[in-house]
Design an enzyme around this catalytic site. Structure first.
Site, PDB file in Angstrom:
ATOM      1  N   GLY A  12       0.775  -1.236   0.000  1.00  0.00           N
ATOM      2  CA  GLY A  12       0.000   0.000   0.000  1.00  0.00           C
ATOM      3  C   GLY A  12       0.803   1.282   0.000  1.00  0.00           C
ATOM      4  O   GLY A  12       0.320   2.314   0.466  1.00  0.00           O
ATOM      5  N   SER A  13       2.016   1.257  -0.576  1.00  0.00           N
ATOM      6  CA  SER A  13       2.771   2.521  -0.606  1.00  0.00           C
ATOM      7  C   SER A  13       2.129   3.512  -1.588  1.00  0.00           C
ATOM      8  O   SER A  13       2.115   4.720  -1.336  1.00  0.00           O
ATOM      9  CB  SER A  13       4.247   2.286  -0.938  1.00  0.00           C
ATOM     10  OG  SER A  13       4.398   1.852  -2.256  1.00  0.00           O
ATOM     11  N   LYS A  65     -15.979 -16.191 -10.169  1.00  0.00           N
ATOM     12  CA  LYS A  65     -15.383 -14.865 -10.284  1.00  0.00           C
ATOM     13  C   LYS A  65     -16.486 -13.812 -10.434  1.00  0.00           C
ATOM     14  O   LYS A  65     -16.389 -12.703  -9.936  1.00  0.00           O
ATOM     15  CB  LYS A  65     -14.440 -14.850 -11.492  1.00  0.00           C
ATOM     16  CG  LYS A  65     -13.775 -13.523 -11.744  1.00  0.00           C
ATOM     17  CD  LYS A  65     -12.639 -13.672 -12.733  1.00  0.00           C
ATOM     18  CE  LYS A  65     -12.028 -12.327 -13.029  1.00  0.00           C
ATOM     19  NZ  LYS A  65     -10.628 -12.391 -13.401  1.00  0.00           N
ATOM     20  N   MET A  90      -3.881  -7.716  -7.113  1.00  0.00           N
ATOM     21  CA  MET A  90      -3.285  -8.854  -7.811  1.00  0.00           C
ATOM     22  C   MET A  90      -4.325  -9.764  -8.480  1.00  0.00           C
ATOM     23  O   MET A  90      -4.172 -10.984  -8.508  1.00  0.00           O
ATOM     24  CB  MET A  90      -2.406  -9.667  -6.839  1.00  0.00           C
ATOM     25  CG  MET A  90      -1.247  -8.863  -6.274  1.00  0.00           C
ATOM     26  SD  MET A  90      -0.267  -8.009  -7.544  1.00  0.00           S
ATOM     27  CE  MET A  90       0.637  -9.403  -8.216  1.00  0.00           C
ATOM     28  N   ASN A 107      -4.658   2.160 -13.808  1.00  0.00           N
ATOM     29  CA  ASN A 107      -3.688   1.237 -13.202  1.00  0.00           C
ATOM     30  C   ASN A 107      -2.300   1.848 -13.305  1.00  0.00           C
ATOM     31  O   ASN A 107      -2.030   2.666 -14.192  1.00  0.00           O
ATOM     32  CB  ASN A 107      -3.721  -0.098 -13.961  1.00  0.00           C
ATOM     33  CG  ASN A 107      -2.778  -1.129 -13.365  1.00  0.00           C
ATOM     34  OD1 ASN A 107      -2.703  -1.293 -12.139  1.00  0.00           O
ATOM     35  ND2 ASN A 107      -2.032  -1.820 -14.214  1.00  0.00           N
ATOM     36  N   HIS A 109       1.773   0.691 -13.614  1.00  0.00           N
ATOM     37  CA  HIS A 109       2.630  -0.458 -13.905  1.00  0.00           C
ATOM     38  C   HIS A 109       4.092  -0.027 -13.816  1.00  0.00           C
ATOM     39  O   HIS A 109       4.464   1.023 -14.349  1.00  0.00           O
ATOM     40  CB  HIS A 109       2.309  -1.029 -15.294  1.00  0.00           C
ATOM     41  CG  HIS A 109       3.101  -2.256 -15.582  1.00  0.00           C
ATOM     42  ND1 HIS A 109       2.779  -3.481 -15.014  1.00  0.00           N
ATOM     43  CD2 HIS A 109       4.230  -2.446 -16.289  1.00  0.00           C
ATOM     44  CE1 HIS A 109       3.691  -4.377 -15.391  1.00  0.00           C
ATOM     45  NE2 HIS A 109       4.574  -3.776 -16.170  1.00  0.00           N
TER      46      HIS A 109
HETATM   47  C1  GRF Z   1       3.547  -1.161  -7.539  1.00  0.00           C
HETATM   48  O1  GRF Z   1       4.874  -1.362  -7.904  1.00  0.00           O
HETATM   49  C2  GRF Z   1       2.674  -1.058  -8.750  1.00  0.00           C
HETATM   50  O2  GRF Z   1       3.336  -0.551  -9.874  1.00  0.00           O
HETATM   51  C3  GRF Z   1       2.275  -2.481  -9.009  1.00  0.00           C
HETATM   52  O3  GRF Z   1       2.117  -3.044  -7.722  1.00  0.00           O
HETATM   53  C4  GRF Z   1       2.965  -2.365  -6.801  1.00  0.00           C
HETATM   54  C5  GRF Z   1       2.151  -1.975  -5.618  1.00  0.00           C
HETATM   55  O4  GRF Z   1       2.953  -1.506  -4.555  1.00  0.00           O
HETATM   56  N1  GRF Z   1       1.091  -2.517  -9.825  1.00  0.00           N
HETATM   57  P1  GRF Z   1       2.315  -0.847  -3.266  1.00  0.00           P
HETATM   58  O5  GRF Z   1       1.399  -1.902  -2.620  1.00  0.00           O
HETATM   59  O6  GRF Z   1       1.541   0.358  -3.681  1.00  0.00           O
HETATM   60  O7  GRF Z   1       3.451  -0.505  -2.359  1.00  0.00           O
END
Ligand code: GRF
Length: 202
Positions: A12-13, A65, A90, A107, A109
């Site tokens: 969750g950063s 789902k 995920m 999203n 990435h």
């Molecule tokens: C990030 O690196 C993002 O690009 C990817 O998943 C990671 C999530 O990190 N989709 P965080 O949980 O927000 O720290």
């Protein structure tokens, strides 16, 4: 005011960075909901500490789902969510789900798309030996890591970088780029035309 839901499964950063940008007034929206599919995820504690509502919806509790996503949609409707922000969620959302929230799901990435799609974007770029990687924020469509690109930012890979130091650099860039992209969406400044996203000036 537009209400945002963040979908996250882990640390969750990015959630944190977005919540801060909302709190500081940079993003003029309400962070109304965290949708999480993992009861162990650190992001849940972060949301709780900030007083943000958490919807924990686990795939194992549903036979299909479709039912799993129907429950998520019920949470989104109850909160009148106008923007879904995927931040390390995920799970791949179905075409039906994406269709319901067309052009309202974004999203992040950790690579310069279309290079290095998939869950190991940082490692794959590092192992490949490229010298410049980066971060992409894009609209979500029915293909993974594919929809129209909103913003991208480069990150240099130096000879002294390890995978860990590269991850840190990428995350730092993510925490800047994601709030910027969300701000543009909230201000109504993103115009999608086919694969291209035009950023309107004010
Ligand atoms: C990030 O690196 C993002 O690009 C990817 O998943 C990671 C999530 O990190 N989709 P965080 O949980 O927000 O720290």
């Amino acid at each position: 005011m537009i209400k945002i839901a963040i979908f996250a499964s882990g640390r969750g950063s990015n959630f944190n960075a977005i919540a801060k940008a909302v709190k500081s007034g940079l993003i003029k929206a309400r962070l109304a909901l965290l949708v999480c599919d993992n009861p162990e995820a650190l992001v849940i504690r972060k949301a709780e500490r900030m007083g943000i509502k958490v919807a924990l919806v686990q795939r194992k509790d549903f036979t299909s789902k479709k039912d799993f996503e129907t429950r998520i949609i019920a949470h989104l409707k109850a909160q009148d969510i106008g923007l879904i922000v995927l931040a390390g969620f995920m799970r791949i959302l179905s075409a039906r789900f994406v269709g319901k929230y067309k052009n309202r799901i974004i999203n992040i990435h950790p690579s310069v798309l279309p290079s290095f799609k998939g869950t190991e974007g940082i490692r794959d770029a590092y192992d490949y030996g490229i010298k410049i990687t980066g971060v992409t924020v894009h609209f979500v469509d029915q293909e993974m890591d594919h929809g129209p690109i909103i913003l991208q930012a480069p990150v240099m890979i130096d000879e002294s970088d390890t995978l860990v130091s590269l991850e840190e650099k990428i995350h730092k860039q993510e925490h800047k780029l994601y709030p910027e992209a969300i701000k543009l969406f909230i201000e109504g400044r993103l115009k999608i035309k086919g694969r291209k996203v035009k950023i309107l000036t004010r």
